[in-house]
Design a protein around this motif. Structure first.
Motif, PDB file in Angstrom:
ATOM      1  N   THR A 211       8.584  43.683   3.432  1.00 47.51           N
ATOM      2  CA  THR A 211       9.068  43.109   2.175  1.00 47.51           C
ATOM      3  C   THR A 211       8.819  44.066   1.020  1.00 47.51           C
ATOM      4  OG1 THR A 211       8.627  40.894   3.008  1.00 47.51           O
ATOM      5  CG2 THR A 211       8.873  41.109   0.631  1.00 47.51           C
ATOM      6  N   LYS A 212       7.647  44.685   1.008  1.00 47.86           N
ATOM      7  CA  LYS A 212       7.346  45.656  -0.057  1.00 47.86           C
ATOM      8  C   LYS A 212       8.360  46.794  -0.042  1.00 47.86           C
ATOM      9  CE  LYS A 212       3.120  46.682  -1.873  1.00 47.86           C
ATOM     10  NZ  LYS A 212       1.783  47.287  -1.906  1.00 47.86           N
ATOM     11  N   ILE A 213       8.693  47.260   1.171  1.00 45.97           N
ATOM     12  CA  ILE A 213       9.639  48.377   1.277  1.00 45.97           C
ATOM     13  C   ILE A 213      11.025  47.946   0.790  1.00 45.97           C
ATOM     14  CG2 ILE A 213      10.771  50.008   2.839  1.00 45.97           C
ATOM     15  CD1 ILE A 213       8.261  49.753   4.659  1.00 45.97           C
ATOM     16  N   SER A 214      11.501  46.795   1.280  1.00 48.13           N
ATOM     17  CA  SER A 214      12.842  46.356   0.862  1.00 48.13           C
ATOM     18  C   SER A 214      12.874  46.053  -0.632  1.00 48.13           C
ATOM     19  CB  SER A 214      13.290  45.131   1.678  1.00 48.13           C
ATOM     20  OG  SER A 214      13.787  45.540   2.933  1.00 48.13           O
ATOM     21  N   PHE A 215      11.792  45.491  -1.152  1.00 54.07           N
ATOM     22  CA  PHE A 215      11.734  45.221  -2.595  1.00 54.07           C
ATOM     23  C   PHE A 215      11.876  46.543  -3.364  1.00 54.07           C
ATOM     24  CE2 PHE A 215       9.487  44.943  -6.608  1.00 54.07           C
ATOM     25  CZ  PHE A 215      10.034  43.798  -7.163  1.00 54.07           C
ATOM     26  N   THR A 216      11.122  47.544  -2.913  1.00 54.22           N
ATOM     27  CA  THR A 216      11.185  48.849  -3.584  1.00 54.22           C
ATOM     28  C   THR A 216      12.597  49.428  -3.483  1.00 54.22           C
ATOM     29  OG1 THR A 216       8.887  49.170  -2.942  1.00 54.22           O
ATOM     30  CG2 THR A 216      10.063  51.103  -3.744  1.00 54.22           C
ATOM     31  N   ASN A 217      13.234  49.247  -2.337  1.00 57.68           N
ATOM     32  CA  ASN A 217      14.594  49.769  -2.178  1.00 57.68           C
ATOM     33  C   ASN A 217      15.580  49.049  -3.105  1.00 57.68           C
ATOM     34  OD1 ASN A 217      14.148  51.891  -0.421  1.00 57.68           O
ATOM     35  ND2 ASN A 217      14.188  50.567   1.390  1.00 57.68           N
ATOM     36  N   GLU A 218      15.360  47.756  -3.339  1.00 56.14           N
ATOM     37  CA  GLU A 218      16.215  47.023  -4.281  1.00 56.14           C
ATOM     38  C   GLU A 218      15.999  47.558  -5.702  1.00 56.14           C
ATOM     39  OE1 GLU A 218      18.602  45.012  -2.983  1.00 56.14           O
ATOM     40  OE2 GLU A 218      17.739  43.005  -3.194  1.00 56.14           O
ATOM     41  N   ASP A 229      13.980  55.952 -13.167  1.00 54.43           N
ATOM     42  CA  ASP A 229      13.574  56.791 -12.038  1.00 54.43           C
ATOM     43  C   ASP A 229      12.570  56.006 -11.199  1.00 54.43           C
ATOM     44  OD1 ASP A 229      11.954  58.517 -10.454  1.00 54.43           O
ATOM     45  OD2 ASP A 229      12.596  60.235 -11.654  1.00 54.43           O
ATOM     46  N   VAL A 230      12.975  55.648  -9.992  1.00 57.19           N
ATOM     47  CA  VAL A 230      12.150  54.762  -9.167  1.00 57.19           C
ATOM     48  C   VAL A 230      10.768  55.352  -8.884  1.00 57.19           C
ATOM     49  CG1 VAL A 230      12.900  55.536  -6.869  1.00 57.19           C
ATOM     50  CG2 VAL A 230      12.204  53.177  -7.213  1.00 57.19           C
ATOM     51  N   GLU A 231      10.668  56.662  -8.779  1.00 55.06           N
ATOM     52  CA  GLU A 231       9.366  57.256  -8.465  1.00 55.06           C
ATOM     53  C   GLU A 231       8.385  57.022  -9.621  1.00 55.06           C
ATOM     54  OE1 GLU A 231       8.453  58.429  -5.580  1.00 55.06           O
ATOM     55  OE2 GLU A 231      10.430  58.338  -4.662  1.00 55.06           O
ATOM     56  N   GLN A 232       8.887  57.181 -10.846  1.00 62.74           N
ATOM     57  CA  GLN A 232       8.022  56.925 -12.005  1.00 62.74           C
ATOM     58  C   GLN A 232       7.672  55.443 -12.097  1.00 62.74           C
ATOM     59  OE1 GLN A 232       9.336  58.800 -15.696  1.00 62.74           O
ATOM     60  NE2 GLN A 232      10.596  60.220 -14.527  1.00 62.74           N
ATOM     61  N   VAL A 234       7.540  53.196  -9.609  1.00 60.06           N
ATOM     62  CA  VAL A 234       6.640  52.777  -8.531  1.00 60.06           C
ATOM     63  C   VAL A 234       5.218  53.280  -8.782  1.00 60.06           C
ATOM     64  CG1 VAL A 234       6.130  53.310  -6.124  1.00 60.06           C
ATOM     65  CG2 VAL A 234       8.357  52.406  -6.741  1.00 60.06           C
ATOM     66  N   ARG A 235       5.115  54.487  -9.300  1.00 56.58           N
ATOM     67  CA  ARG A 235       3.782  55.046  -9.555  1.00 56.58           C
ATOM     68  C   ARG A 235       3.011  54.124 -10.502  1.00 56.58           C
ATOM     69  NH1 ARG A 235       4.810  59.992 -12.049  1.00 56.58           N
ATOM     70  NH2 ARG A 235       5.997  60.476 -10.178  1.00 56.58           N
ATOM     71  N   ALA A 236       3.663  53.680 -11.554  1.00 56.27           N
ATOM     72  CA  ALA A 236       2.968  52.843 -12.541  1.00 56.27           C
ATOM     73  C   ALA A 236       2.804  51.405 -12.042  1.00 56.27           C
ATOM     74  CB  ALA A 236       3.723  52.879 -13.861  1.00 56.27           C
ATOM     75  N   VAL A 237       3.789  50.896 -11.316  1.00 65.82           N
ATOM     76  CA  VAL A 237       3.656  49.538 -10.759  1.00 65.82           C
ATOM     77  C   VAL A 237       2.456  49.503  -9.805  1.00 65.82           C
ATOM     78  CG1 VAL A 237       4.725  47.841  -9.212  1.00 65.82           C
ATOM     79  CG2 VAL A 237       6.091  48.885 -11.019  1.00 65.82           C
ATOM     80  N   GLY A 238       2.341  50.550  -8.994  1.00 65.06           N
ATOM     81  CA  GLY A 238       1.281  50.596  -7.987  1.00 65.06           C
ATOM     82  C   GLY A 238      -0.113  50.760  -8.570  1.00 65.06           C
ATOM     83  N   MET A 239      -0.202  51.101  -9.856  1.00 65.46           N
ATOM     84  CA  MET A 239      -1.525  51.242 -10.488  1.00 65.46           C
ATOM     85  C   MET A 239      -2.154  49.887 -10.795  1.00 65.46           C
ATOM     86  SD  MET A 239      -0.597  54.461 -12.891  1.00 65.46           S
ATOM     87  CE  MET A 239      -2.123  54.738 -13.765  1.00 65.46           C
ATOM     88  N   PRO A 245      -0.553  50.839  -4.465  1.00 65.16           N
ATOM     89  CA  PRO A 245       0.530  51.822  -4.404  1.00 65.16           C
ATOM     90  C   PRO A 245       1.207  51.940  -3.030  1.00 65.16           C
ATOM     91  CG  PRO A 245      -1.591  52.920  -4.197  1.00 65.16           C
ATOM     92  CD  PRO A 245      -1.882  51.450  -4.352  1.00 65.16           C
ATOM     93  N   HIS A 246       0.710  51.208  -2.031  1.00 60.84           N
ATOM     94  CA  HIS A 246       1.164  51.489  -0.667  1.00 60.84           C
ATOM     95  C   HIS A 246       2.465  50.763  -0.299  1.00 60.84           C
ATOM     96  CE1 HIS A 246      -2.629  53.439  -0.215  1.00 60.84           C
ATOM     97  NE2 HIS A 246      -3.249  52.349  -0.585  1.00 60.84           N
TER      98      HIS A 246
END
Ligand code: UDX
Length: 434
Positions: A211-218, A229-232, A234-239, A245-246
């Motif tokens: 679910t985490k992966i599919s959510f991130t892909n959405e 930019d999804v990388e930026q 995700v980095r801040a969401v994961g903090m 962050p995983h």
């Protein structure tokens, strides 16, 4: 320290790692499989799968680790039977338990056993059915435990010996104690519970990771449409310590032997009791669409695939393994071929592959060889060596310097500076200056 004689059924990724690790912990282990070639290879000192540290572990413990085809022989001398056979998906989306039932059948008359432990992933309720079958076969005195596996491929030996937790489901204290003691020497806490809960932990954990992966892909898809930019992101969401962050790496979707199968199995388990697990259905659908969306985006960029040559970099479902089970690479290669492209593929670990789409694809020894003359390259598996190849050379040998990075392995600006049109997941496409 109590040391036991253990028969492990199944010499696949889970069974071999379990057998080798239990031998390392001091137990005497016989691993049984039905595949003659596999057992012959293991007896000759070979290892049929690639798993970090496994070959060394097997070699170091040969005095306590043997292999056999003979189920009766394996059971005869054992105190504990570990069931590590695979449970593939049936057409109804349920788990196929036939291999487990074959093992249980081979235990007939084995009243000397102390416990049967199931490591294979099974639907909730399977333990109760096995318990009933064992009781009616006269094995009432033999304990039963569920001990699901959480190891990730490529680091399975490490995960077995240093787990986040060991989950043991048992309905009687003696069996619980025995299975806990089998793990003496393992560096991780033990979570004790009843059998159905242990069965559910495995399905729930994998479903939540998927679910985490599919959510991130959405989120990545929305980033593409909005310029974020999804990388930026995700980095801040994961903090946020509540999220972590995983398993938030966007890409062309999850594959492997667990997530696709277990998410379908959990959905089927819910469906069989009349409950529509809509969230899981969406997670699965997002994952099914990820490789197809990638192909569509690339097709739009390149003006269709008819007569094009495409380099596919990475076949394994993730780096560090030669496993291709449910790998997105197969869907990507088939889709490309269906659209009229010829596929040139490279992978550093995956051996020869039979059947389509691979029999119609060209296997190459290096990434550069795969990219020679190609109209586009797709990074499907984030093999770390792809970071370090001479991309400027790749730009020179490709018919057109176009990379679709399906794992966000490379830096957009670097690729743009080398003259590539660089597409990735959830990030703005960098186009080479005309
Ligand atoms: C997984 C679980 O991690 C493990 O606990 C369980 O026992 C079996 O299933 P595994 O399938 O070996 O292990 O690999 P994992 O590293 O978890 O990756 C699974 C898939 O998800 C891969 O295809 C990977 O590329 C993908 N993935 C993972 C993502 O797309 N994004 C992520 O953030 C993480």
């Amino acid at each position: 320290m109590v040391r036991n004689r253990i028969a492990v059924f199944g010499a696949g990724y889970i069974g071999l790692v379990t057998g080798a690790c239990l031998a390392k912990l001091g137990h005497t282990v016989v691993v049984r499989d039905i595949q003659e070639e596999r057992i012959a290879l293991l007896r000759a000192g070979g290892v049929p799968i690639h798993e970090d540290g496994l070959a060394e572990l097997i070699a170091e413990n040969t005095d306590r680790l043997t292999f056999t085809l003979d189920a009766q022989e394996a059971v005869r001398d054992a105190e504990v039977v570990y069931v590590c056979v695979d449970t593939p998906t049936t057409p109804s989306g349920d788990a196929d338990l036939s291999r487990i039932w074959q093992v249980i059948k081979s235990l007939e008359g084995a009243r000397h056993l102390v416990a049967v432990v199931v490591k294979s992933t099974v639907p909730v309720g399977t333990g109760a059915r096995i318990r009933a079958a064992m009781d009616s076969a006269g094995l009432q005195a033999v304990g039963y435990a569920a001990n699901p596996e959480f190891t990730a491929e490529g680091r399975a030996v490490h995960d077995f010996l240093h787990p986040d937790r060991v989950v043991i489901g048992a309905d009687d204290p003696d069996t619980m104690k025995l299975v806990a003691q089998l793990h003496d020497g393992v560096d991780g806490p033990i979570a004790e519970m009843d059998v159905p809960s242990a069965e559910m932990v495995k399905l729930a954990a994998n479903a939540l990771l998927a679910t985490k992966i599919s959510f991130t892909n959405e989120i990545a898809t929305i980033c593409e449409a909005t310029g974020a930019d999804v990388e930026q992101v995700v980095r801040a969401v994961g903090m946020d310590h509540r999220l972590g962050p995983h398993f938030m790496r966007p890409g062309v979707g999850y594959g492997g032997s667990c997530f696709p199968k277990d998410s379908r199995a959990l959905r089927a388990l819910a469906g069989n009791s009349g409950y529509s697990f809509q969230l899981m259905t969406s997670v699965i659908e997002v994952n099914d669409l990820q490789p197809r969306r990638a192909i569509q985006r690339l097709s739009d960029e390149i003006g269709g695939f008819q007569g094009r040559s495409v380099a596919l970099l990475g076949i394994a479902f993730k780096p560090g393994t030669d496993d291709v089970r449910e790998a997105p690479s197969a869907i990507i290669a088939s889709r490309l071929q269906a659209e009229g492209a010829s596929v040139r593929c490279w992978d550093p670990l995956v051996g020869p592959l039979a059947g389509e789409p691979w029999s119609s694809a060209t296997r190459c020894r290096t990434p550069l060889e795969a990219m020679a003359g190609a109209d586009a390259a797709i990074i499907v598996t984030e093999w770390p060596q792809l970071r370090d190849i001479a991309w400027e050379q790749a730009a020179a040998v490709m018919a057109r310097p176009l990379v679709f990075d399906g794992r966000n392995l490379l830096a957009p600006q670097d690729m743009g500076a080398l003259g590539f049109t660089y597409m990735s997941v959830g990030r703005t496409t960098v186009r080479a200056a005309a």
